[in-house]
Scaffold this motif. Structure first.
Motif, PDB file in Angstrom:
ATOM      1  N   THR A  24       9.204 -24.686  32.556  1.00 37.75           N
ATOM      2  CA  THR A  24       8.626 -25.695  33.312  1.00 37.75           C
ATOM      3  C   THR A  24       7.304 -25.182  33.733  1.00 37.75           C
ATOM      4  O   THR A  24       7.072 -24.202  34.124  1.00 37.75           O
ATOM      5  CB  THR A  24       9.386 -25.835  34.609  1.00 37.75           C
ATOM      6  OG1 THR A  24      11.076 -26.313  34.333  1.00 37.75           O
ATOM      7  CG2 THR A  24       8.856 -26.825  35.702  1.00 37.75           C
ATOM      8  N   ILE A  25       6.332 -26.158  33.587  1.00 36.12           N
ATOM      9  CA  ILE A  25       4.851 -26.094  33.974  1.00 36.12           C
ATOM     10  C   ILE A  25       4.813 -26.959  34.934  1.00 36.12           C
ATOM     11  O   ILE A  25       5.090 -28.069  35.287  1.00 36.12           O
ATOM     12  CB  ILE A  25       3.822 -26.179  32.761  1.00 36.12           C
ATOM     13  CG1 ILE A  25       4.146 -27.670  32.222  1.00 36.12           C
ATOM     14  CG2 ILE A  25       3.973 -25.272  31.849  1.00 36.12           C
ATOM     15  CD1 ILE A  25       3.092 -27.970  31.008  1.00 36.12           C
ATOM     16  N   THR A  26       3.908 -26.671  35.813  1.00 35.40           N
ATOM     17  CA  THR A  26       3.472 -27.384  37.025  1.00 35.40           C
ATOM     18  C   THR A  26       1.758 -27.448  36.795  1.00 35.40           C
ATOM     19  O   THR A  26       1.182 -26.524  37.009  1.00 35.40           O
ATOM     20  CB  THR A  26       3.513 -26.812  38.490  1.00 35.40           C
ATOM     21  OG1 THR A  26       4.909 -26.504  38.644  1.00 35.40           O
ATOM     22  CG2 THR A  26       3.203 -27.837  39.746  1.00 35.40           C
ATOM     23  N   PHE A  27       1.181 -28.824  36.954  1.00 37.13           N
ATOM     24  CA  PHE A  27      -0.030 -28.973  36.509  1.00 37.13           C
ATOM     25  C   PHE A  27      -0.805 -28.736  37.780  1.00 37.13           C
ATOM     26  O   PHE A  27      -0.232 -28.945  39.005  1.00 37.13           O
ATOM     27  CB  PHE A  27      -0.262 -30.551  36.285  1.00 37.13           C
ATOM     28  CG  PHE A  27       0.151 -30.551  34.729  1.00 37.13           C
ATOM     29  CD1 PHE A  27      -0.206 -30.441  33.729  1.00 37.13           C
ATOM     30  CD2 PHE A  27       1.763 -31.151  34.925  1.00 37.13           C
ATOM     31  CE1 PHE A  27       0.049 -30.735  32.484  1.00 37.13           C
ATOM     32  CE2 PHE A  27       2.231 -31.443  33.451  1.00 37.13           C
ATOM     33  CZ  PHE A  27       1.670 -30.950  32.255  1.00 37.13           C
ATOM     34  N   PRO A  28      -1.880 -27.898  37.814  1.00 35.63           N
ATOM     35  CA  PRO A  28      -2.590 -27.236  38.964  1.00 35.63           C
ATOM     36  C   PRO A  28      -3.325 -28.020  39.811  1.00 35.63           C
ATOM     37  O   PRO A  28      -3.824 -29.369  39.452  1.00 35.63           O
ATOM     38  CB  PRO A  28      -3.450 -26.330  38.064  1.00 35.63           C
ATOM     39  CG  PRO A  28      -3.763 -26.858  37.081  1.00 35.63           C
ATOM     40  CD  PRO A  28      -2.504 -27.606  36.313  1.00 35.63           C
ATOM     41  N   GLY A  29      -3.371 -27.895  41.037  1.00 37.38           N
ATOM     42  CA  GLY A  29      -3.919 -28.543  42.004  1.00 37.38           C
ATOM     43  C   GLY A  29      -5.535 -28.343  42.152  1.00 37.38           C
ATOM     44  O   GLY A  29      -6.223 -29.011  42.663  1.00 37.38           O
ATOM     45  N   PRO A  40      -2.829 -41.742  40.545  1.00 36.39           N
ATOM     46  CA  PRO A  40      -2.604 -40.328  40.598  1.00 36.39           C
ATOM     47  C   PRO A  40      -3.983 -39.501  40.339  1.00 36.39           C
ATOM     48  O   PRO A  40      -4.865 -40.235  39.685  1.00 36.39           O
ATOM     49  CB  PRO A  40      -1.757 -40.068  39.331  1.00 36.39           C
ATOM     50  CG  PRO A  40      -1.872 -41.420  38.223  1.00 36.39           C
ATOM     51  CD  PRO A  40      -2.418 -42.456  39.442  1.00 36.39           C
ATOM     52  N   ASP A  41      -3.885 -38.526  41.320  1.00 38.85           N
ATOM     53  CA  ASP A  41      -5.222 -37.647  41.040  1.00 38.85           C
ATOM     54  C   ASP A  41      -4.709 -36.789  39.873  1.00 38.85           C
ATOM     55  O   ASP A  41      -3.845 -36.029  40.051  1.00 38.85           O
ATOM     56  CB  ASP A  41      -5.237 -36.766  42.450  1.00 38.85           C
ATOM     57  CG  ASP A  41      -6.554 -35.626  42.267  1.00 38.85           C
ATOM     58  OD1 ASP A  41      -7.265 -35.989  41.275  1.00 38.85           O
ATOM     59  OD2 ASP A  41      -6.618 -35.151  43.315  1.00 38.85           O
ATOM     60  N   LYS A  42      -5.290 -36.623  38.874  1.00 38.21           N
ATOM     61  CA  LYS A  42      -4.894 -36.036  37.517  1.00 38.21           C
ATOM     62  C   LYS A  42      -5.798 -34.814  37.094  1.00 38.21           C
ATOM     63  O   LYS A  42      -6.853 -34.741  37.600  1.00 38.21           O
ATOM     64  CB  LYS A  42      -5.230 -36.966  36.417  1.00 38.21           C
ATOM     65  CG  LYS A  42      -4.115 -38.144  36.576  1.00 38.21           C
ATOM     66  CD  LYS A  42      -4.226 -39.070  35.216  1.00 38.21           C
ATOM     67  CE  LYS A  42      -2.835 -40.327  35.267  1.00 38.21           C
ATOM     68  NZ  LYS A  42      -3.198 -41.042  33.932  1.00 38.21           N
ATOM     69  N   THR A  43      -5.108 -34.048  36.434  1.00 48.44           N
ATOM     70  CA  THR A  43      -5.940 -32.965  36.055  1.00 48.44           C
ATOM     71  C   THR A  43      -5.897 -32.644  34.269  1.00 48.44           C
ATOM     72  O   THR A  43      -4.549 -33.211  33.896  1.00 48.44           O
ATOM     73  CB  THR A  43      -5.494 -31.507  36.457  1.00 48.44           C
ATOM     74  OG1 THR A  43      -6.402 -30.625  36.024  1.00 48.44           O
ATOM     75  CG2 THR A  43      -4.071 -31.401  36.190  1.00 48.44           C
ATOM     76  N   PRO A  44      -6.957 -32.593  33.432  1.00 49.57           N
ATOM     77  CA  PRO A  44      -6.762 -32.729  32.350  1.00 49.57           C
ATOM     78  C   PRO A  44      -5.882 -31.259  31.786  1.00 49.57           C
ATOM     79  O   PRO A  44      -6.119 -30.247  32.429  1.00 49.57           O
ATOM     80  CB  PRO A  44      -8.047 -32.503  31.791  1.00 49.57           C
ATOM     81  CG  PRO A  44      -9.168 -32.033  33.085  1.00 49.57           C
ATOM     82  CD  PRO A  44      -8.134 -32.411  34.105  1.00 49.57           C
ATOM     83  N   PHE A  45      -5.236 -31.544  30.651  1.00 51.44           N
ATOM     84  CA  PHE A  45      -4.686 -30.099  29.933  1.00 51.44           C
ATOM     85  C   PHE A  45      -4.679 -30.243  28.521  1.00 51.44           C
ATOM     86  O   PHE A  45      -4.766 -31.604  27.718  1.00 51.44           O
ATOM     87  CB  PHE A  45      -3.182 -29.939  30.529  1.00 51.44           C
ATOM     88  CG  PHE A  45      -2.346 -30.984  29.801  1.00 51.44           C
ATOM     89  CD1 PHE A  45      -1.479 -30.880  28.777  1.00 51.44           C
ATOM     90  CD2 PHE A  45      -2.166 -32.234  30.702  1.00 51.44           C
ATOM     91  CE1 PHE A  45      -0.548 -31.780  28.435  1.00 51.44           C
ATOM     92  CE2 PHE A  45      -1.094 -33.494  30.278  1.00 51.44           C
ATOM     93  CZ  PHE A  45      -0.350 -32.709  29.246  1.00 51.44           C
ATOM     94  N   ALA A  63      -3.995 -35.860  30.712  1.00 54.22           N
ATOM     95  CA  ALA A  63      -4.064 -35.473  31.963  1.00 54.22           C
ATOM     96  C   ALA A  63      -2.807 -35.693  32.547  1.00 54.22           C
ATOM     97  O   ALA A  63      -2.183 -36.922  32.204  1.00 54.22           O
ATOM     98  CB  ALA A  63      -5.405 -36.349  32.573  1.00 54.22           C
ATOM     99  N   GLN A  64      -2.442 -35.015  33.375  1.00 57.53           N
ATOM    100  CA  GLN A  64      -1.355 -35.263  34.050  1.00 57.53           C
ATOM    101  C   GLN A  64      -1.346 -35.391  35.713  1.00 57.53           C
ATOM    102  O   GLN A  64      -2.581 -34.474  36.144  1.00 57.53           O
ATOM    103  CB  GLN A  64      -0.319 -34.017  33.748  1.00 57.53           C
ATOM    104  CG  GLN A  64       0.937 -34.314  34.314  1.00 57.53           C
ATOM    105  CD  GLN A  64       1.721 -35.801  34.300  1.00 57.53           C
ATOM    106  OE1 GLN A  64       1.676 -36.667  34.940  1.00 57.53           O
ATOM    107  NE2 GLN A  64       2.457 -35.620  33.151  1.00 57.53           N
TER     108      GLN A  64
END
Length: 189
Positions: free
Chosen positions: A173-178, A107-112, A137-138
């Motif tokens: 609901t949150i959507t993890f940003p691209g 998965p291409d992840k983004t930290p949060f 990260a998600q």
């Protein structure tokens, strides 16, 4: 005694070549992954696709064709841990000889970061996130339900939910940003 040489020919091994996906490639939610294989002989194809989760796997699909596709959902099992997919191709020729090949995608992840000015029971998809601030990260384009309690009693003091930094209600609901590299959600009581 005289002996003669007896030559036995059993054929040659086929090759199992995975032309897509590329080993080590990244994916996001709502993406369709194409997989395709080839061989140097006439063969039957068998794909075994598994979801990798830390030290074990979950079966996803088994397909008997040269290729196909796998759709990556934007919800369900999260991708915070060590996760990904394995695509194992096994080919079998007319006389039963086999060859296999495998690739892994991640998965291409983004930290949060999730934080609060009061240590309260925040959940992601109904699972407690533990101590704050919470960093992880998600997978990009993944959706999860973030929830804070409407009220909390901490250290004998009563607190009421006021806001999240994204201006959404206590449960949303949150959507993890691209595009962003970090999502910071701050809870104020």
């Amino acid at each position: 005694t005289a002996s003669s040489v007896l030559e036995i020919s059993v054929g040659s091994l086929p090759t199992a070549v995975i032309t897509s996906p590329v080993n080590g490639s990244l994916f996001k939610g709502l993406q369709t992954i194409q997989f395709q294989g080839s061989s140097n002989q006439q063969v039957t194809y068998f794909w075994d696709i598994n979801f990798i989760h830390d030290d074990h796997t979950h079966p996803v699909n088994q397909i008997k064709s040269a290729g196909g596709s796998l759709y990556i959902e934007d919800s369900g099992h999260d991708y915070q841990d060590t996760t990904g997919y394995s695509f194992r191709l096994t080919v079998t020729n007319a006389i039963g000889l086999t060859a296999s090949s495998i690739v892994y995608i991640w998965p291409d992840k983004t930290p949060f970061v999730i934080n609060s000015n009061v240590p309260v029971g925040i959940t992601l998809d109904d699972l407690p996130i533990g101590s704050l601030p919470y960093s992880s990260a998600q997978m990009k384009k993944f959706r999860q339900v973030l929830a804070a309690p409407p009220t909390a009693c901490v250290g004998g003091n009563q607190y009421a939910f006021q806001s999240w930094s994204d201006k959404q209600p206590a449960t949303h609901t949150i959507t993890f940003p691209g595009l962003k590299s970090l999502t910071f959600l701050n809870l104020v009581f």
